[in-house]
Scaffold this motif. Structure first.
Motif, PDB file in Angstrom:
ATOM      1  N   SER A  39       0.784  -1.244   0.000  1.00  0.00           N
ATOM      2  CA  SER A  39       0.000   0.000   0.000  1.00  0.00           C
ATOM      3  C   SER A  39       0.811   1.287   0.000  1.00  0.00           C
ATOM      4  CB  SER A  39      -0.983   0.065   1.180  1.00  0.00           C
ATOM      5  OG  SER A  39      -1.830  -1.043   1.188  1.00  0.00           O
ATOM      6  N   PHE A  40       2.107   1.219   0.141  1.00  0.00           N
ATOM      7  CA  PHE A  40       2.908   2.430   0.257  1.00  0.00           C
ATOM      8  C   PHE A  40       3.774   2.624  -0.984  1.00  0.00           C
ATOM      9  CE2 PHE A  40       2.291   0.542   4.468  1.00  0.00           C
ATOM     10  CZ  PHE A  40       1.472   1.519   5.018  1.00  0.00           C
ATOM     11  N   VAL A  41       4.158   3.869  -1.238  1.00  0.00           N
ATOM     12  CA  VAL A  41       5.042   4.193  -2.357  1.00  0.00           C
ATOM     13  C   VAL A  41       6.184   5.066  -1.856  1.00  0.00           C
ATOM     14  CG1 VAL A  41       3.229   3.982  -4.112  1.00  0.00           C
ATOM     15  CG2 VAL A  41       3.648   6.198  -3.039  1.00  0.00           C
ATOM     16  N   GLN A  42       7.258   5.047  -2.610  1.00  0.00           N
ATOM     17  CA  GLN A  42       8.421   5.888  -2.279  1.00  0.00           C
ATOM     18  C   GLN A  42       8.162   7.319  -2.727  1.00  0.00           C
ATOM     19  OE1 GLN A  42      10.673   4.989  -0.341  1.00  0.00           O
ATOM     20  NE2 GLN A  42      10.764   2.774  -0.490  1.00  0.00           N
ATOM     21  N   PRO A  43       8.619   8.329  -2.038  1.00  0.00           N
ATOM     22  CA  PRO A  43       9.391   8.208  -0.800  1.00  0.00           C
ATOM     23  C   PRO A  43       8.503   7.836   0.382  1.00  0.00           C
ATOM     24  CG  PRO A  43       9.048  10.523  -1.326  1.00  0.00           C
ATOM     25  CD  PRO A  43       8.451   9.732  -2.457  1.00  0.00           C
ATOM     26  N   PHE A  44       9.049   7.025   1.258  1.00  0.00           N
ATOM     27  CA  PHE A  44       8.342   6.533   2.438  1.00  0.00           C
ATOM     28  C   PHE A  44       9.318   6.586   3.595  1.00  0.00           C
ATOM     29  CE2 PHE A  44       6.929   3.017   5.217  1.00  0.00           C
ATOM     30  CZ  PHE A  44       5.603   3.377   5.416  1.00  0.00           C
ATOM     31  N   GLY A  45       9.131   7.553   4.469  1.00  0.00           N
ATOM     32  CA  GLY A  45      10.048   7.748   5.586  1.00  0.00           C
ATOM     33  C   GLY A  45       9.613   7.026   6.843  1.00  0.00           C
ATOM     34  N   ILE A  46      10.471   7.031   7.823  1.00  0.00           N
ATOM     35  CA  ILE A  46      10.171   6.380   9.093  1.00  0.00           C
ATOM     36  C   ILE A  46       8.965   7.031   9.772  1.00  0.00           C
ATOM     37  CG2 ILE A  46      11.745   7.724  10.552  1.00  0.00           C
ATOM     38  CD1 ILE A  46      11.327   3.912  10.712  1.00  0.00           C
ATOM     39  N   GLY A  47       8.805   8.334   9.587  1.00  0.00           N
ATOM     40  CA  GLY A  47       7.625   9.022  10.129  1.00  0.00           C
ATOM     41  C   GLY A  47       6.335   8.517   9.497  1.00  0.00           C
ATOM     42  N   ASP A  48       6.372   8.250   8.197  1.00  0.00           N
ATOM     43  CA  ASP A  48       5.203   7.674   7.511  1.00  0.00           C
ATOM     44  C   ASP A  48       4.864   6.305   8.093  1.00  0.00           C
ATOM     45  OD1 ASP A  48       5.068   9.831   5.618  1.00  0.00           O
ATOM     46  OD2 ASP A  48       6.688   8.880   4.494  1.00  0.00           O
ATOM     47  N   SER A  49       5.902   5.554   8.387  1.00  0.00           N
ATOM     48  CA  SER A  49       5.715   4.227   8.953  1.00  0.00           C
ATOM     49  C   SER A  49       5.080   4.316  10.341  1.00  0.00           C
ATOM     50  CB  SER A  49       7.063   3.505   9.025  1.00  0.00           C
ATOM     51  OG  SER A  49       6.898   2.187   9.478  1.00  0.00           O
ATOM     52  N   GLU A  50       5.582   5.194  11.174  1.00  0.00           N
ATOM     53  CA  GLU A  50       5.007   5.370  12.514  1.00  0.00           C
ATOM     54  C   GLU A  50       3.551   5.817  12.433  1.00  0.00           C
ATOM     55  OE1 GLU A  50       7.514   8.101  14.637  1.00  0.00           O
ATOM     56  OE2 GLU A  50       9.150   6.634  14.799  1.00  0.00           O
ATOM     57  N   THR A  51       3.261   6.721  11.510  1.00  0.00           N
ATOM     58  CA  THR A  51       1.883   7.202  11.337  1.00  0.00           C
ATOM     59  C   THR A  51       0.953   6.058  10.964  1.00  0.00           C
ATOM     60  OG1 THR A  51       2.615   9.418  10.739  1.00  0.00           O
ATOM     61  CG2 THR A  51       0.419   8.774   9.995  1.00  0.00           C
ATOM     62  N   PHE A  52       1.389   5.184  10.067  1.00  0.00           N
ATOM     63  CA  PHE A  52       0.564   4.036   9.699  1.00  0.00           C
ATOM     64  C   PHE A  52       0.208   3.213  10.936  1.00  0.00           C
ATOM     65  CE2 PHE A  52       0.588  -0.566   9.160  1.00  0.00           C
ATOM     66  CZ  PHE A  52      -0.599  -0.715   8.460  1.00  0.00           C
ATOM     67  N   TRP A  53       1.209   2.844  11.710  1.00  0.00           N
ATOM     68  CA  TRP A  53       0.961   1.995  12.879  1.00  0.00           C
ATOM     69  C   TRP A  53       0.028   2.683  13.877  1.00  0.00           C
ATOM     70  CZ3 TRP A  53       1.861  -2.932  12.567  1.00  0.00           C
ATOM     71  CH2 TRP A  53       2.899  -3.406  11.747  1.00  0.00           C
ATOM     72  N   ARG A  54       0.240   3.962  14.116  1.00  0.00           N
ATOM     73  CA  ARG A  54      -0.596   4.683  15.092  1.00  0.00           C
ATOM     74  C   ARG A  54      -2.024   4.870  14.604  1.00  0.00           C
ATOM     75  NH1 ARG A  54       3.800   8.008  15.752  1.00  0.00           N
ATOM     76  NH2 ARG A  54       2.814   9.656  14.574  1.00  0.00           N
ATOM     77  N   ARG A  55      -2.196   5.227  13.340  1.00  0.00           N
ATOM     78  CA  ARG A  55      -3.535   5.553  12.830  1.00  0.00           C
ATOM     79  C   ARG A  55      -4.332   4.347  12.340  1.00  0.00           C
ATOM     80  NH1 ARG A  55      -2.485  11.049   9.359  1.00  0.00           N
ATOM     81  NH2 ARG A  55      -1.902  12.355  11.136  1.00  0.00           N
TER      82      ARG A  55
END
Length: 178
Positions: A39-55
């Protein structure tokens, strides 16, 4: 908890989720960087990853509509998968597989298979008799699902964008009656 060799499979509760957020974010980030179509595309930062898990994951853990399985291999977080129980009222017998991921350094060790077997066991324990999922057509996970008894319901062309390019990939919709 299920242990296979040096890999341990367990569930991660809502109560300890925040303590593991950094590890989960690192795992997802590494998988996307390695080209995982989840479901994700580049650029994909660590902040994007944290947001996914939290939301997207934490609320379901908190309300009981999602079960998060994690795999630790030699003590490191090596993989995860989610059992999504948030189905409509006319589908209480069904559950979905979400985001089966294994760290690129831990692939080909049976971790994905162990995660899926734990997920299926939990689905059965919760009275679910049908599991559905989707995977990029031709992806490395597709033969795993087939080997576990999942059947192809169909293929949808041009379903999602590739993680690193504008190419549109097909997805295979699969199911298993348990």
């Amino acid at each position: 908890m299920l242990a296979t060799g040096q890999t341990e499979i367990s569930t991660l509760s809502a109560e300890i989720f925040a303590d593991r957020l950094g590890e989960l974010a690192d795992l997802l980030h590494a998988c996307v960087a390695a080209g995982a179509s989840i479901s994700f595309v580049q650029p994909f930062g660590i902040g994007d990853s944290e947001t996914f898990w939290r939301r997207k994951v934490q609320p379901g853990l908190a309300d009981g509509s999602r079960v998060l399985f994690v795999a630790r291999h030699e003590g490191l977080l090596a993989g995860s998968v989610q059992l999504n129980l948030d189905t409509p009222p006319n589908q209480p017998h069904r559950a979905e597989v979400n985001k089966l991921i294994v760290h690129p350094d831990c692939r080909r060790l049976g971790i994905a298979r162990s995660l899926m077997l734990a997920l299926e066991e939990e689905a059965r324990a919760r009275g679910r008799s049908l599991i559905t999922l989707d995977t990029r057509t031709g992806d490395k996970a597709e033969p795993l699902y087939t080997a576990l008894g999942y059947r192809t319901a169909g293929i949808i062309p041009g379903f999602s964008r590739d993680v690193a390019s504008d190419r549109l990939d097909a997805t295979t919709i699969m199911y298993k009656q348990i």
